[in-house]
Design an enzyme around this catalytic site. Structure first.
Site, PDB file in Angstrom:
ATOM      1  N   ASN A   1      -7.494  -2.854  -2.147  1.00  0.00           N
ATOM      2  CA  ASN A   1      -7.428  -1.141  -1.848  1.00  0.00           C
ATOM      3  C   ASN A   1      -7.220  -0.776  -3.691  1.00  0.00           C
ATOM      4  O   ASN A   1      -5.992  -1.007  -4.553  1.00  0.00           O
ATOM      5  CB  ASN A   1      -6.062  -0.775  -0.890  1.00  0.00           C
ATOM      6  CG  ASN A   1      -6.504   0.523  -1.126  1.00  0.00           C
ATOM      7  OD1 ASN A   1      -6.678   1.256  -2.108  1.00  0.00           O
ATOM      8  ND2 ASN A   1      -4.746   0.982  -0.427  1.00  0.00           N
TER       9      ASN A   1
ATOM     10  N   CYS B   1      -5.065   8.117  -3.175  1.00  0.00           N
ATOM     11  CA  CYS B   1      -5.902   7.111  -2.752  1.00  0.00           C
ATOM     12  C   CYS B   1      -7.189   8.027  -2.601  1.00  0.00           C
ATOM     13  O   CYS B   1      -8.357   7.889  -2.775  1.00  0.00           O
ATOM     14  CB  CYS B   1      -6.647   6.799  -1.815  1.00  0.00           C
ATOM     15  SG  CYS B   1      -4.572   4.678  -2.033  1.00  0.00           S
TER      16      CYS B   1
ATOM     17  N   HIS C   1     -13.091   5.264   1.386  1.00  0.00           N
ATOM     18  CA  HIS C   1     -11.766   4.565   0.856  1.00  0.00           C
ATOM     19  C   HIS C   1     -11.723   3.130   1.340  1.00  0.00           C
ATOM     20  O   HIS C   1     -11.875   2.673   1.825  1.00  0.00           O
ATOM     21  CB  HIS C   1     -11.068   5.328   0.627  1.00  0.00           C
ATOM     22  CG  HIS C   1      -9.621   4.421  -0.038  1.00  0.00           C
ATOM     23  ND1 HIS C   1      -9.696   4.310  -0.846  1.00  0.00           N
ATOM     24  CD2 HIS C   1      -8.217   4.600   0.570  1.00  0.00           C
ATOM     25  CE1 HIS C   1      -8.409   3.810  -0.895  1.00  0.00           C
ATOM     26  NE2 HIS C   1      -7.744   3.978  -0.218  1.00  0.00           N
TER      27      HIS C   1
HETATM   28  N1  ACO Z   1       1.152 -12.291   5.071  1.00  0.00           N
HETATM   29  C1  ACO Z   1       1.760 -12.527   6.278  1.00  0.00           C
HETATM   30  N2  ACO Z   1       1.710 -12.022   7.320  1.00  0.00           N
HETATM   31  C2  ACO Z   1       2.294 -10.659   7.270  1.00  0.00           C
HETATM   32  C3  ACO Z   1       1.790 -10.132   6.151  1.00  0.00           C
HETATM   33  C4  ACO Z   1       1.189 -11.310   4.736  1.00  0.00           C
HETATM   34  N3  ACO Z   1       0.846 -10.704   3.653  1.00  0.00           N
HETATM   35  N4  ACO Z   1       2.086  -8.981   5.669  1.00  0.00           N
HETATM   36  C5  ACO Z   1       2.875  -8.591   7.264  1.00  0.00           C
HETATM   37  N5  ACO Z   1       2.880 -10.150   7.560  1.00  0.00           N
HETATM   38  C6  ACO Z   1       3.471  -9.826   9.406  1.00  0.00           C
HETATM   39  C7  ACO Z   1       4.615  -9.125   9.719  1.00  0.00           C
HETATM   40  O1  ACO Z   1       6.156  -8.982   8.989  1.00  0.00           O
HETATM   41  C8  ACO Z   1       4.536  -9.115  11.093  1.00  0.00           C
HETATM   42  O2  ACO Z   1       4.978  -9.878  11.429  1.00  0.00           O
HETATM   43  P1  ACO Z   1       5.441  -9.857  12.206  1.00  0.00           P
HETATM   44  O3  ACO Z   1       5.448  -9.873  13.810  1.00  0.00           O
HETATM   45  O4  ACO Z   1       6.710 -11.647  12.659  1.00  0.00           O
HETATM   46  O5  ACO Z   1       7.138  -9.420  12.321  1.00  0.00           O
HETATM   47  C9  ACO Z   1       3.019  -9.343  11.337  1.00  0.00           C
HETATM   48  O6  ACO Z   1       2.392 -10.120  10.158  1.00  0.00           O
HETATM   49  C10 ACO Z   1       2.412  -7.795  11.264  1.00  0.00           C
HETATM   50  O7  ACO Z   1       2.508  -7.162  10.882  1.00  0.00           O
HETATM   51  P2  ACO Z   1       1.854  -5.338  10.678  1.00  0.00           P
HETATM   52  O8  ACO Z   1       2.336  -4.543   9.473  1.00  0.00           O
HETATM   53  O9  ACO Z   1       2.050  -5.023  12.318  1.00  0.00           O
HETATM   54  O10 ACO Z   1       0.522  -6.004  10.833  1.00  0.00           O
HETATM   55  P3  ACO Z   1      -0.586  -5.214  10.611  1.00  0.00           P
HETATM   56  O11 ACO Z   1      -1.088  -5.504  11.804  1.00  0.00           O
HETATM   57  O12 ACO Z   1       0.042  -3.451  11.260  1.00  0.00           O
HETATM   58  O13 ACO Z   1      -1.180  -5.024   9.395  1.00  0.00           O
HETATM   59  C11 ACO Z   1      -1.710  -3.690   7.612  1.00  0.00           C
HETATM   60  C12 ACO Z   1      -0.789  -4.295   8.324  1.00  0.00           C
HETATM   61  C13 ACO Z   1      -2.413  -4.569   6.970  1.00  0.00           C
HETATM   62  C14 ACO Z   1      -0.492  -3.251   6.601  1.00  0.00           C
HETATM   63  C15 ACO Z   1      -2.204  -2.688   8.010  1.00  0.00           C
HETATM   64  O14 ACO Z   1      -1.447  -1.995   8.912  1.00  0.00           O
HETATM   65  C16 ACO Z   1      -3.220  -1.814   7.491  1.00  0.00           C
HETATM   66  O15 ACO Z   1      -3.948  -1.535   6.830  1.00  0.00           O
HETATM   67  N6  ACO Z   1      -2.173  -0.580   7.423  1.00  0.00           N
HETATM   68  C17 ACO Z   1      -3.015   0.905   6.643  1.00  0.00           C
HETATM   69  C18 ACO Z   1      -2.960   0.670   5.345  1.00  0.00           C
HETATM   70  C19 ACO Z   1      -4.025   1.804   4.831  1.00  0.00           C
HETATM   71  O16 ACO Z   1      -5.247   1.861   4.332  1.00  0.00           O
HETATM   72  N7  ACO Z   1      -3.245   2.554   3.275  1.00  0.00           N
HETATM   73  C20 ACO Z   1      -4.521   3.354   3.009  1.00  0.00           C
HETATM   74  C21 ACO Z   1      -3.995   4.131   1.902  1.00  0.00           C
HETATM   75  S1  ACO Z   1      -2.922   3.012   0.584  1.00  0.00           S
HETATM   76  C22 ACO Z   1      -2.885   4.434  -0.674  1.00  0.00           C
HETATM   77  O17 ACO Z   1      -2.999   6.085  -0.784  1.00  0.00           O
HETATM   78  C23 ACO Z   1      -1.958   3.687  -1.695  1.00  0.00           C
END
Ligand code: ACO
Length: 323
Positions: A280, A113, A250
């Site tokens: 993204n 990214c 980004h």
């Molecule tokens: N729909 C519904 N529920 C979901 C989904 C979905 N698509 N995905 C995960 N959940 C659930 C999980 O299973 C979890 O359930 P549980 O509590 O029963 O276990 C719950 O939602 C919470 O999951 P978390 O992973 O803790 O959610 P979080 O608030 O951290 O959000 C996210 C997840 C959006 C991925 C976030 O962590 C994020 O944006 N992280 C950064 C990603 C990023 O910025 N990457 C950048 C670099 S990308 C690159 O370089 C290629």
């Protein structure tokens, strides 16, 4: 004194728009969950005939048109991508051929990214080093091809697309008032590999592999890493968030963008957001966001603009420029 100035910009998106409601039919998710956690409402997904090379070519042609130039005027093509058409040759060379260009040179640059931010810094060094007068700089990705479409924790986050800039050597006074690239700060740290990687490759598994991410872990590091490089670039230039006209981050997650801007005291109205529309798009996200904000008249010549990105590796970086 030679400065690296933006002369043209363009973008390309796949035909197929995929909304959160469309994804509800593929995996157990909801529009509400995706919007709340990420800010993403839709993304574009490449169809079979659309590739990193074709999207990159379309963005490149748009940027050349915008600059009033043709490929005959370009010395170097740098393509930032982690989703090349082939393991080799570089997709940049394929784009060079598609543009009918048999002179000059072209290569791919891979920093996930952060690829576009790394690549604009690289282009600046080629231009200021005197080895290229004009660089066609492209960020193009088809992350949909490395997504595990059964993994709801990642498949809702990414989209495909491309953005491109034409960069050109121009004479400047060497002050911060000049148009052009002013400062850059790049970082990487491979100890974070397991948090965000593709589980395949030619030399390891002989497969293309799928993207794997510990989203929460990435999130935890993102704001600190982003603010560190942005503040470093501010310090090099002797400016602060107050002096900035536009912050073009980004586009991975709305919450990361908002938290980073807040920490650096950058006013929300100066932040360009396209993650809601594009998801993204990895190395394409910054040039796509720039393109949108230039097309709609927000970013104008003379504006002070900060670009930043963070991604797999981890890699992260920031570039300050006067548009
Ligand atoms: N729909 C519904 N529920 C979901 C989904 C979905 N698509 N995905 C995960 N959940 C659930 C999980 O299973 C979890 O359930 P549980 O509590 O029963 O276990 C719950 O939602 C919470 O999951 P978390 O992973 O803790 O959610 P979080 O608030 O951290 O959000 C996210 C997840 C959006 C991925 C976030 O962590 C994020 O944006 N992280 C950064 C990603 C990023 O910025 N990457 C950048 C670099 S990308 C690159 O370089 C290629």
């Amino acid at each position: 004194m030679i400065r690296t100035v933006v002369r043209g910009i363009g973008k390309a998106l796949p035909r197929n728009k995929v909304t959160n409601a469309d994804l509800e039919k593929i995996v157990e998710t909801s529009d509400e969950w995706i919007v709340q956690r990420t800010g993403i409402k839709q993304r574009y997904i490449a169809e079979a005939d659309e590739t990193t090379a074709s999207l990159g070519e379309a963005a490149a042609r748009a940027a050349l048109d915008n600059a009033g130039l043709t490929s005959a005027d370009i010395d170097l093509i740098i393509l930032a991508t982690s989703t090349p058409n082939n393991t080799f040759p570089a997709t940049a060379v394929e784009i060079q051929q598609r543009l009918g260009m048999t002179h000059g040179f072209a290569f791919d640059l891979q920093a996930v990214c952060s690829g576009f931010v790394y690549a604009i810094n690289t282009a600046d060094l080629y231009i200021r080093g005197g080895q290229a007068k004009r660089v066609l700089l492209i960020g193009a990705e088809t992350f949909s091809r490395i997504i595990d479409w059964e993994d709801r924790t990642t498949c809702v986050l990414f989209g495909d697309g491309a953005g491109a800039l034409v960069l050109e050597a121009q004479e400047g006074e060497g002050t911060i008032a000049d148009r052009g690239i002013i400062a850059a700060s790049l970082r990487s740290d491979g100890s974070h590999k397991e948090k965000l990687y593709v589980d395949g490759g030619p030399s390891s598994t002989q497969t293309v592999g799928k993207l794997r991410m510990e989203g929460r872990e990435v999130f935890k590091h993102a704001v600190g890493m982003i603010t560190d490089v942005v503040e470093n670039a501010f310090a090099q230039a002797g400016v602060t968030g107050d002096d900035l006209d536009w912050f073009v981050p980004h586009q991975a997650n709305r919450r990361i963008i908002d938290a980073s801007a807040k920490k650096m005291e950058i006013a929300p109205e100066k932040v360009v957001i396209t993650v809601d529309q594009h998801g993204n798009t990895s190395a394409a996200s910054v040039p796509l966001a720039l393109s949108v904000a230039v097309e709609d008249g927000r970013i104008k010549p003379g504006d002070l603009v900060m670009l930043e990105a963070m991604g797999g590796g981890f890699t992260w970086g920031a570039v300050l420029l006067r548009w």
